[in-house]
Design a protein around this motif. Structure first.
Motif, PDB file in Angstrom:
ATOM      1  N   PHE A  12      23.317  68.348  52.932  1.00 17.84           N
ATOM      2  CA  PHE A  12      24.346  68.455  51.724  1.00 17.84           C
ATOM      3  C   PHE A  12      25.481  67.453  52.113  1.00 17.84           C
ATOM      4  CE2 PHE A  12      22.668  72.665  51.311  1.00 17.84           C
ATOM      5  CZ  PHE A  12      22.431  72.667  49.955  1.00 17.84           C
ATOM      6  N   PRO A  13      25.599  66.668  51.207  1.00 18.33           N
ATOM      7  CA  PRO A  13      26.891  65.451  51.592  1.00 18.33           C
ATOM      8  C   PRO A  13      28.031  66.333  51.676  1.00 18.33           C
ATOM      9  CG  PRO A  13      25.536  65.070  49.451  1.00 18.33           C
ATOM     10  CD  PRO A  13      25.179  66.375  49.890  1.00 18.33           C
ATOM     11  N   GLU A  14      29.008  65.639  52.459  1.00 19.85           N
ATOM     12  CA  GLU A  14      30.387  66.261  52.492  1.00 19.85           C
ATOM     13  C   GLU A  14      30.946  66.550  50.982  1.00 19.85           C
ATOM     14  OE1 GLU A  14      33.694  67.940  54.417  1.00 19.85           O
ATOM     15  OE2 GLU A  14      31.717  66.814  55.264  1.00 19.85           O
ATOM     16  N   GLY A  15      31.516  67.641  50.602  1.00 17.75           N
ATOM     17  CA  GLY A  15      32.142  67.972  49.186  1.00 17.75           C
ATOM     18  C   GLY A  15      31.047  67.891  48.223  1.00 17.75           C
ATOM     19  N   ALA A  16      29.976  68.266  48.677  1.00 16.81           N
ATOM     20  CA  ALA A  16      28.985  68.528  47.689  1.00 16.81           C
ATOM     21  C   ALA A  16      29.279  69.417  46.665  1.00 16.81           C
ATOM     22  CB  ALA A  16      27.448  68.749  48.211  1.00 16.81           C
ATOM     23  N   ILE A  17      28.930  69.444  45.477  1.00 16.44           N
ATOM     24  CA  ILE A  17      29.195  70.409  44.294  1.00 16.44           C
ATOM     25  C   ILE A  17      27.800  71.158  44.217  1.00 16.44           C
ATOM     26  CG2 ILE A  17      29.739  71.183  41.935  1.00 16.44           C
ATOM     27  CD1 ILE A  17      32.215  69.984  43.545  1.00 16.44           C
ATOM     28  N   ILE A  18      27.809  72.551  44.643  1.00 20.70           N
ATOM     29  CA  ILE A  18      26.318  73.201  44.669  1.00 20.70           C
ATOM     30  C   ILE A  18      26.743  74.604  43.745  1.00 20.70           C
ATOM     31  CG2 ILE A  18      24.818  74.424  46.233  1.00 20.70           C
ATOM     32  CD1 ILE A  18      26.313  72.966  48.529  1.00 20.70           C
ATOM     33  N   GLY A  34      28.322  77.332  50.871  1.00 17.11           N
ATOM     34  CA  GLY A  34      29.224  76.336  49.950  1.00 17.11           C
ATOM     35  C   GLY A  34      28.863  76.362  48.665  1.00 17.11           C
ATOM     36  N   ALA A  35      27.865  77.348  48.228  1.00 16.82           N
ATOM     37  CA  ALA A  35      27.285  77.351  47.082  1.00 16.82           C
ATOM     38  C   ALA A  35      28.452  78.106  45.947  1.00 16.82           C
ATOM     39  CB  ALA A  35      25.996  77.955  46.680  1.00 16.82           C
ATOM     40  N   VAL A  36      28.489  77.684  44.450  1.00 15.92           N
ATOM     41  CA  VAL A  36      29.485  78.824  43.841  1.00 15.92           C
ATOM     42  C   VAL A  36      28.602  79.192  42.601  1.00 15.92           C
ATOM     43  CG1 VAL A  36      31.252  78.146  42.187  1.00 15.92           C
ATOM     44  CG2 VAL A  36      31.572  76.776  44.086  1.00 15.92           C
ATOM     45  N   ASN A  37      28.839  80.311  42.422  1.00 14.76           N
ATOM     46  CA  ASN A  37      28.203  81.154  41.509  1.00 14.76           C
ATOM     47  C   ASN A  37      28.271  80.637  40.033  1.00 14.76           C
ATOM     48  OD1 ASN A  37      27.765  84.558  40.250  1.00 14.76           O
ATOM     49  ND2 ASN A  37      26.189  82.862  40.609  1.00 14.76           N
ATOM     50  N   GLN A  38      27.438  80.225  39.541  1.00 16.75           N
ATOM     51  CA  GLN A  38      27.771  79.500  38.041  1.00 16.75           C
ATOM     52  C   GLN A  38      26.409  80.107  37.356  1.00 16.75           C
ATOM     53  OE1 GLN A  38      30.026  78.100  36.502  1.00 16.75           O
ATOM     54  NE2 GLN A  38      31.260  76.813  38.115  1.00 16.75           N
ATOM     55  N   PRO A  39      26.401  81.399  36.936  1.00 17.63           N
ATOM     56  CA  PRO A  39      25.169  81.942  36.194  1.00 17.63           C
ATOM     57  C   PRO A  39      24.720  81.096  35.091  1.00 17.63           C
ATOM     58  CG  PRO A  39      26.820  83.764  36.722  1.00 17.63           C
ATOM     59  CD  PRO A  39      27.464  82.412  36.915  1.00 17.63           C
ATOM     60  N   ILE A  40      23.764  80.881  34.940  1.00 17.85           N
ATOM     61  CA  ILE A  40      22.954  80.038  33.939  1.00 17.85           C
ATOM     62  C   ILE A  40      23.334  80.531  32.390  1.00 17.85           C
ATOM     63  CG2 ILE A  40      20.802  81.626  33.691  1.00 17.85           C
ATOM     64  CD1 ILE A  40      19.348  78.714  32.967  1.00 17.85           C
ATOM     65  N   PRO A  56      27.333  64.251  41.613  1.00 21.88           N
ATOM     66  CA  PRO A  56      26.107  65.133  41.269  1.00 21.88           C
ATOM     67  C   PRO A  56      26.510  66.594  41.457  1.00 21.88           C
ATOM     68  CG  PRO A  56      25.959  63.318  43.270  1.00 21.88           C
ATOM     69  CD  PRO A  56      27.296  63.371  42.874  1.00 21.88           C
ATOM     70  N   ILE A  57      25.748  67.178  40.534  1.00 14.32           N
ATOM     71  CA  ILE A  57      25.767  68.790  40.632  1.00 14.32           C
ATOM     72  C   ILE A  57      24.303  69.111  41.232  1.00 14.32           C
ATOM     73  CG2 ILE A  57      26.078  70.925  39.345  1.00 14.32           C
ATOM     74  CD1 ILE A  57      27.577  69.315  37.385  1.00 14.32           C
ATOM     75  N   TYR A  58      24.462  69.825  42.332  1.00 12.91           N
ATOM     76  CA  TYR A  58      23.141  70.252  43.061  1.00 12.91           C
ATOM     77  C   TYR A  58      23.065  71.861  42.666  1.00 12.91           C
ATOM     78  CZ  TYR A  58      23.819  66.358  46.301  1.00 12.91           C
ATOM     79  OH  TYR A  58      23.990  64.996  46.315  1.00 12.91           O
ATOM     80  N   MET A  59      22.014  72.149  42.129  1.00 10.04           N
ATOM     81  CA  MET A  59      21.727  73.370  41.569  1.00 10.04           C
ATOM     82  C   MET A  59      20.426  74.160  42.171  1.00 10.04           C
ATOM     83  SD  MET A  59      22.040  72.167  37.586  1.00 10.04           S
ATOM     84  CE  MET A  59      22.893  73.556  36.973  1.00 10.04           C
TER      85      MET A  59
END
Length: 103
Positions: A12-18, A34-40, A56-59
């Motif tokens: 994961f890149p530094e500061g990645a949005i996961i 580092g993952a944030v919960n964003q339910p579908i 980028p948004i990593y999902m």
């Protein structure tokens, strides 16, 4: 643009949005650091306002199918962004013996 990346070989890149798009119960049982919960089911066009347009948004999800559906849903709101599906999801991370965090 949607692209795929194998989660177990990804750095994961530094500061990645996961974004972990599973429900909150599944997320609490174990998620990637580092993952944030964003339910579908909660994803809307407003969800994208939390992230800079050039980032980028990593999902990910449990195995990969929900993450792809979530990326397709978000791409319908903004097709200029980059969405990266982390193939294999938390199941692949666990199976590879990599650490998961719990809440």
């Amino acid at each position: 643009m949607i692209r795929k990346q194998e989660i177990t070989t990804f750095e994961f890149p530094e500061g990645a949005i996961i974004w972990d798009v599973r429900d909150s119960n599944a997320y609490a049982e174990g998620h990637v650091k580092g993952a944030v919960n964003q339910p579908i089911n909660d994803l809307t066009a407003d969800s994208l306002t939390q992230v800079a347009a050039d980032q980028p948004i990593y999902m990910l999800c449990g195995g990969g199918s929900k993450a792809l559906r979530a990326a397709e849903k978000l791409e319908a709101f903004d097709s200029k962004r980059e969405y990266v599906i982390l193939v294999g999801g938390t199941r692949a991370v666990r199976d590879a013996g990599l650490p998961l965090e719990q809440n």
